[in-house]
Design an enzyme around this catalytic site. Sequence first.
Site, PDB file in Angstrom:
ATOM      1  N   SER A 183       1.133  -1.449   0.289  1.00 34.73           N
ATOM      2  CA  SER A 183       0.217  -0.136   0.131  1.00 34.73           C
ATOM      3  C   SER A 183       0.536   1.121  -0.343  1.00 34.73           C
ATOM      4  CB  SER A 183      -0.862   0.482   1.364  1.00 34.73           C
ATOM      5  OG  SER A 183      -1.496   0.772   1.309  1.00 34.73           O
ATOM      6  N   TYR A 203      -2.282  -0.387  10.242  1.00 37.01           N
ATOM      7  CA  TYR A 203      -1.814  -0.543   8.609  1.00 37.01           C
ATOM      8  C   TYR A 203      -0.862  -0.153   8.462  1.00 37.01           C
ATOM      9  CZ  TYR A 203      -4.088  -1.253   4.140  1.00 37.01           C
ATOM     10  OH  TYR A 203      -3.908  -1.163   3.113  1.00 37.01           O
TER      11      TYR A 203
END
Length: 242
Positions: free
Chosen positions: A129, A142
């Site tokens: 990501s 995250y």
Amino acid sequence: MKTAFITGATSGIGRATAIALAEAGYEVFATGRNAAALDGLRDEHPSIRPLAADVSDREAMESIVADLRVDVLINNAGVMPPLGNFADMALADIDTALEVNVSSAILLTRAVIGGMRSRGSGHVLFVGSSAAHAAFPNVAVYSATKAAIAGFAAALRADVSPFGIRVTEIVPGRVETQLYKSILDADARAAMYAGGVALQPEDVAAMIVAVLSLPERADVTRFDIMPTRPTTPSGSMQGSKS
């Protein structure tokens, strides 16, 4: 026929990649927790083999891959913890994110990398990501999990490249998937994807197929794929009057 093993294949990037690779001539082993969704994939393309399992179930995953030849491993399964300040996070949400996003990917890679090394070829891809490479509020854990995957991918490449194994970190920007489904309501998700400028799962899948099509002498160590038009935090296109 080359084989590809994909986790988190029931929706989003995983599903789109399973279909794209099947259409590219791969035999695809598609894993996920939703057996009905996996059966739908098989109905869509007969070279997709559904394997219902939870990536966090170590024994189940090791059993599944024990007798498989895996030429391409795509570690795609992931979760997004509820958005919010780190100080307010539930310990259970932290544990789940670490288990699914980091530990499961590392352990599954460990289960298949030996076979790749003995054959002198293979390709391991990790869906990371942009949050691993830039700071954003409310996603500390995250971001940490995806940064861990980035570091693992780079170090893994150093370990296995002498054996002809390629390793690729995939770094998507905003992709319109189900990742936020359980933590945002419908209005918030609509705002996030307003303007139709977010990437689609098929965009990432097309890039994965392109990377895999390169000759084995070439390893795309990392690719970033971002929306062409920038978005505001709410998701709407910058400069839009709507």
